[in-house]
Design a protein around this motif. Sequence first.
Motif, mmCIF file in Angstrom:
data_model
loop_
_atom_site.group_PDB
_atom_site.id
_atom_site.type_symbol
_atom_site.label_atom_id
_atom_site.label_comp_id
_atom_site.label_asym_id
_atom_site.label_seq_id
_atom_site.Cartn_x
_atom_site.Cartn_y
_atom_site.Cartn_z
ATOM 1 N N ALA A 281 0.826 -1.212 0.000
ATOM 2 C CA ALA A 281 0.000 0.000 0.000
ATOM 3 C C ALA A 281 0.857 1.258 0.000
ATOM 4 O O ALA A 281 0.505 2.260 -0.636
ATOM 5 N N SER A 282 1.986 1.194 0.700
ATOM 6 C CA SER A 282 2.901 2.336 0.697
ATOM 7 C C SER A 282 3.417 2.596 -0.716
ATOM 8 O O SER A 282 3.490 3.751 -1.164
ATOM 9 N N GLY A 283 3.744 1.535 -1.440
ATOM 10 C CA GLY A 283 4.193 1.694 -2.817
ATOM 11 C C GLY A 283 3.118 2.260 -3.719
ATOM 12 O O GLY A 283 3.395 3.096 -4.593
ATOM 13 N N LEU A 284 1.874 1.814 -3.510
ATOM 14 C CA LEU A 284 0.770 2.344 -4.306
ATOM 15 C C LEU A 284 0.597 3.846 -4.077
ATOM 16 O O LEU A 284 0.369 4.612 -5.026
ATOM 17 N N MET A 285 0.715 4.272 -2.820
ATOM 18 C CA MET A 285 0.536 5.691 -2.517
ATOM 19 C C MET A 285 1.720 6.524 -2.992
ATOM 20 O O MET A 285 1.548 7.679 -3.401
ATOM 21 N N ARG A 286 2.923 5.965 -2.969
ATOM 22 C CA ARG A 286 4.064 6.708 -3.509
ATOM 23 C C ARG A 286 3.896 6.922 -5.009
ATOM 24 O O ARG A 286 4.202 7.995 -5.533
ATOM 25 N N ALA A 287 3.405 5.887 -5.696
ATOM 26 C CA ALA A 287 3.166 6.026 -7.137
ATOM 27 C C ALA A 287 2.078 7.067 -7.404
ATOM 28 O O ALA A 287 2.174 7.858 -8.362
ATOM 29 N N PHE A 288 1.043 7.082 -6.571
ATOM 30 C CA PHE A 288 -0.014 8.084 -6.724
ATOM 31 C C PHE A 288 0.548 9.486 -6.516
ATOM 32 O O PHE A 288 0.213 10.422 -7.273
ATOM 33 N N HIS A 289 1.416 9.638 -5.520
ATOM 34 C CA HIS A 289 1.989 10.956 -5.238
ATOM 35 C C HIS A 289 2.874 11.428 -6.396
ATOM 36 O O HIS A 289 2.866 12.623 -6.739
ATOM 37 N N ARG A 290 3.614 10.506 -7.011
ATOM 38 C CA ARG A 290 4.439 10.896 -8.164
ATOM 39 C C ARG A 290 3.573 11.337 -9.336
ATOM 40 O O ARG A 290 3.923 12.271 -10.069
ATOM 41 N N THR A 291 2.434 10.660 -9.508
ATOM 42 C CA THR A 291 1.547 10.992 -10.628
ATOM 43 C C THR A 291 0.720 12.246 -10.348
ATOM 44 O O THR A 291 0.413 13.012 -11.264
ATOM 45 N N HIS A 292 0.363 12.452 -9.084
ATOM 46 C CA HIS A 292 -0.490 13.591 -8.702
ATOM 47 C C HIS A 292 0.166 14.378 -7.561
ATOM 48 O O HIS A 292 -0.343 14.401 -6.432
ATOM 49 N N PRO A 293 1.294 15.043 -7.839
ATOM 50 C CA PRO A 293 1.974 15.792 -6.767
ATOM 51 C C PRO A 293 1.152 16.964 -6.241
ATOM 52 O O PRO A 293 1.448 17.494 -5.173
ATOM 53 N N GLU A 294 0.114 17.355 -6.998
ATOM 54 C CA GLU A 294 -0.716 18.476 -6.541
ATOM 55 C C GLU A 294 -1.655 18.091 -5.398
ATOM 56 O O GLU A 294 -2.182 18.977 -4.704
ATOM 57 N N VAL A 295 -1.864 16.789 -5.187
ATOM 58 C CA VAL A 295 -2.746 16.332 -4.108
ATOM 59 C C VAL A 295 -1.955 16.249 -2.815
ATOM 60 O O VAL A 295 -0.989 15.485 -2.715
ATOM 61 N N GLU A 296 -2.356 17.031 -1.830
ATOM 62 C CA GLU A 296 -1.685 16.982 -0.529
ATOM 63 C C GLU A 296 -2.149 15.742 0.226
ATOM 64 O O GLU A 296 -3.340 15.478 0.332
ATOM 65 N N LEU A 297 -1.181 14.981 0.753
ATOM 66 C CA LEU A 297 -1.479 13.711 1.405
ATOM 67 C C LEU A 297 -1.094 13.748 2.875
ATOM 68 O O LEU A 297 -0.123 14.384 3.267
ATOM 69 N N ASP A 298 -1.861 13.007 3.664
ATOM 70 C CA ASP A 298 -1.540 12.765 5.062
ATOM 71 C C ASP A 298 -1.639 11.251 5.251
ATOM 72 O O ASP A 298 -2.739 10.692 5.229
ATOM 73 N N VAL A 299 -0.503 10.574 5.393
ATOM 74 C CA VAL A 299 -0.456 9.118 5.456
ATOM 75 C C VAL A 299 -0.382 8.673 6.910
ATOM 76 O O VAL A 299 0.420 9.195 7.694
ATOM 77 N N VAL A 300 -1.244 7.717 7.286
ATOM 78 C CA VAL A 300 -1.243 7.170 8.634
ATOM 79 C C VAL A 300 -1.112 5.655 8.541
ATOM 80 O O VAL A 300 -1.265 5.065 7.466
ATOM 81 N N MET A 301 -0.801 5.008 9.667
ATOM 82 C CA MET A 301 -0.633 3.556 9.709
ATOM 83 C C MET A 301 -1.435 2.986 10.871
ATOM 84 O O MET A 301 -1.107 3.221 12.029
#
Length: 311
Positions: A100-120
Amino acid sequence: MDLDTVRTFVAAADTGRFQEAATELAVTQQAVSKRIAALERGLGVRLFTRTARGAELTIDGQAFLPHARELLRVAERAAASVRTGRRPLRVDIIASRGAASGLMRAFHRTHPEVELDVVMLLDIETAVAAVRSGTIDASFRAVAAPGRPLPEDIESVRVLDEPLQLLTGPAHALAGARSVTMARLTGHRIWMPGIVPGTEWAAYYDDLVAGFGLTIEATGPNFGSDALLDTVADTPALATFMGGHTRLVWPAGHGLRRIPVTDPTPVYPHSLLWHRDNPHPALGTLRAHLATAAAGHDAAGTWRPGWVLQH
């Protein structure tokens, strides 16, 4: 302290006239006067002196003005922090090194304009409760465990089937294999400390054991992935399962092997969960990205528990 009265005070201070402040705030001059009077009573001081030119700040009014401006700025920041589309998209990825971390990193690379707050969050009940309350916007899970359907207001979609690999040390009997069948794993000790009863991954491995006669041991405390790698590297009789998308680095001297499992390949099904009424616009962007990036599910030659959602 009422923010409307503070806002009225700042408007009157900036314009220098109660009438102009009333026009700016779209209220009557009488309303401005009442608000200023109420604020003065609450503070116990006079804030304005009426003059022929309008309203001038007293010494106390001048002292209060910068603090009043800061009150309004803090209030705006507080509102913006929860305003849809202006706060970060909060997503639970369970663990920092997993798929899931890899999926979200890929999303962030594709959509850097989306501000993310990642929790575990470890437990699925905790994650579902957080999704329902709005504490988080989405969570990656394997759903749903047997006998525990998701609440009706929670939506989910499969986003990744992650193949399991066998991880061994250099002296393990299977260390030299280019791949290993499920049947060949029978009789080998597979050590997986940290499997928590009642979790979705515990249900997954229970079904894997029942279906293929494997020996999975969850004994001992869970000291984390580094300790797991050390033990497997030094113990010829032990192996472990590792997600094919799990990112791990180990010392060169460990000589660990990651071996594909076949006939069939067990896959761990990752799904995205969200509340059906969540209005965050970036949630739709994330779902669209995952739908585009996801490979096909239930491919030939793979295995997953029968209780895993099909869609």
